[in-house]
Design an enzyme around this catalytic site. Structure first.
Site, PDB file in Angstrom:
ATOM      1  N   THR A  79     -28.938  50.802  36.091  1.00  0.00           N
ATOM      2  CA  THR A  79     -28.338  52.072  35.690  1.00  0.00           C
ATOM      3  C   THR A  79     -27.823  52.917  36.853  1.00  0.00           C
ATOM      4  O   THR A  79     -27.232  53.971  36.628  1.00  0.00           O
ATOM      5  CB  THR A  79     -29.337  52.896  34.851  1.00  0.00           C
ATOM      6  OG1 THR A  79     -30.592  53.007  35.550  1.00  0.00           O
ATOM      7  CG2 THR A  79     -29.575  52.236  33.508  1.00  0.00           C
ATOM      8  N   SER A  80     -28.043  52.489  38.075  1.00  0.00           N
ATOM      9  CA  SER A  80     -27.414  53.143  39.219  1.00  0.00           C
ATOM     10  C   SER A  80     -27.467  52.173  40.398  1.00  0.00           C
ATOM     11  O   SER A  80     -28.378  51.348  40.496  1.00  0.00           O
ATOM     12  CB  SER A  80     -28.113  54.456  39.589  1.00  0.00           C
ATOM     13  OG  SER A  80     -27.340  55.173  40.551  1.00  0.00           O
TER      14      SER A  80
END
Length: 371
Positions: A79-80
């Site tokens: 997610t990042s």
């Protein structure tokens, strides 16, 4: 040779480092933007492996599952991350940023890209928006440690940041399904670059030139970025999504691998926007494979069974949607249009929404109303 120099030389050898970005890449230390532990296990105890990962031309995942606790064995959704440096440079090349211009970055992440922009343009020319409070806070600290102080904003990237507008350029570092009107309003005469797509195929950059608040542009590249958190595609492991249900069986004479090649998949993604696929090869050396389709809501699935030297392939479909039928219809329509390559398609965005067209802006093949 220092580790930072090694990254520069790697990018140069790939032909991926334009002259106008060489000083920036050499001057901004990527290591200041990567946490000391970037994976469980070896990275925590092996500094040499950390150095190799950080100073190579490779992405580094810095968050999974939105930072939530993940039980052992559970699916880990990235997610990042710190993107692959050559991909960052590819996007900046499309952005065509010039000295003196004002840039809005959507998705601060680690802050490394904002640092590049700040080094090149100056802190006062760069505004960066991040939706995740923890990521945003960490990015600010990373930027300070590297000596940069761009405007950093905690908020929804789709809304941009009107207080510092107008901008000459907008760059988004995650995949979107549509280009928000706010970006056009805040960059009324400039350029927008963003990863773009739908659940079925999201491997395109949209590069849009904006004139008087209306945008038109092209598709290129093969990016693999994380999703806008408000528009995520489905994801997961087949074993977590398939519960031994029995679907309706049929057959097809379309080889399943043909529908997921880049050009037909791009076209299919214009209509099959909320379903995704996974190609799973048999591990017995037979050459057989299963092409799975799942709807984003997890309520429907389909399979096509591939076997070498066959002319027909078994199909099974389950749920309220017949996903293979949807994909098949789009694939046949692509053939009727003459099997156009992605480069023949364009994107227009205005107050009515976005339209994908083939060869000519009046030949619309996909439309998303303004939200």
């Amino acid at each position: 040779m220092t580790t930072r120099q090694r990254l520069v030389e790697t990018l140069k050898s790939k032909g991926a480092l334009p002259l106008e970005w060489q000083d920036t890449v050499a001057s901004v230390d990527r290591g200041l933007f990567i946490p000391s532990v970037i994976d469980v296990g070896e990275f925590a105890t092996d500094p040499e492996r950390w150095l190799r990962a950080v100073y190579s031309d490779a992405p580094v995942v810095t968050q999974v599952n939105d930072g939530k606790s993940t039980p052992e064995g559970a699916f880990r959704l990235s997610t990042s991350s710190s993107s692959m440096p050559s991909i960052m440079l590819e996007m900046l090349g499309l952005l065509d940023v010039r000295d003196g211009q004002r840039v809005l970055e959507i998705g601060t992440g680690t802050g490394y890209n904002a640092a590049w922009l700040s080094h090149r343009l100056g802190d006062g020319k760069v505004t960066s928006v991040e939706v995740d409070a923890v990521i945003a806070s960490t990015a600010v600290e990373n930027l300070k440690r590297a000596g940069f102080h761009p405007v950093t904003v905690l908020g929804d990237g789709r809304a941009g940041h009107g207080e510092c507008a107008p901008y000459d350029r907008v760059i988004c570092t995650y995949t979107v399904r549509d280009v928000p009107r706010a970006w056009l309003e805040q960059c009324p005469n400039g350029r927008i670059v963003t990863p773009w797509g739908s659940s079925f195929f999201s491997g395109s950059y949209a590069t849009l030139d904006v004139v008087d608040g209306e945008a038109r542009g092209t598709f290129s590249g093969y990016p693999a970025f994380m999703w806008d958190r408000t528009q995520r595609a489905g994801a997961g492991r087949v074993a977590d999504l398939y519960n031994q249900e029995e679907g309706e069986k049929s057959s097809t004479d379309i080889a399943p691998q043909n529908v997921i090649q880049d050009h037909p998949a791009f076209f299919t993604a214009l209509s099959v926007t909320d379903a995704w696929y996974r190609w799973c090869e048999a591990d017995d050396g037979s050459g057989k494979a299963t092409l799975w389709f799942f709807s984003d809501d997890r309520r429907s699935w389909a399979t096509v069974e591939y076997a070498p030297h066959k002319d027909t392939y078994e199909v099974e479909q389950y749920g309220s949607r017949t996903l293979w039928n949807e994909v098949r219809s789009a694939f046949l329509r692509w053939h009727e249009l003459g099997k156009p390559e992605r480069s023949r398609f364009g994107l227009s965005v205005d107050g009515d929404g976005q339209r994908v067209w083939l060869d000519d802006p009046d030949r619309v093949v996909g439309h998303t109303p303004a939200r």
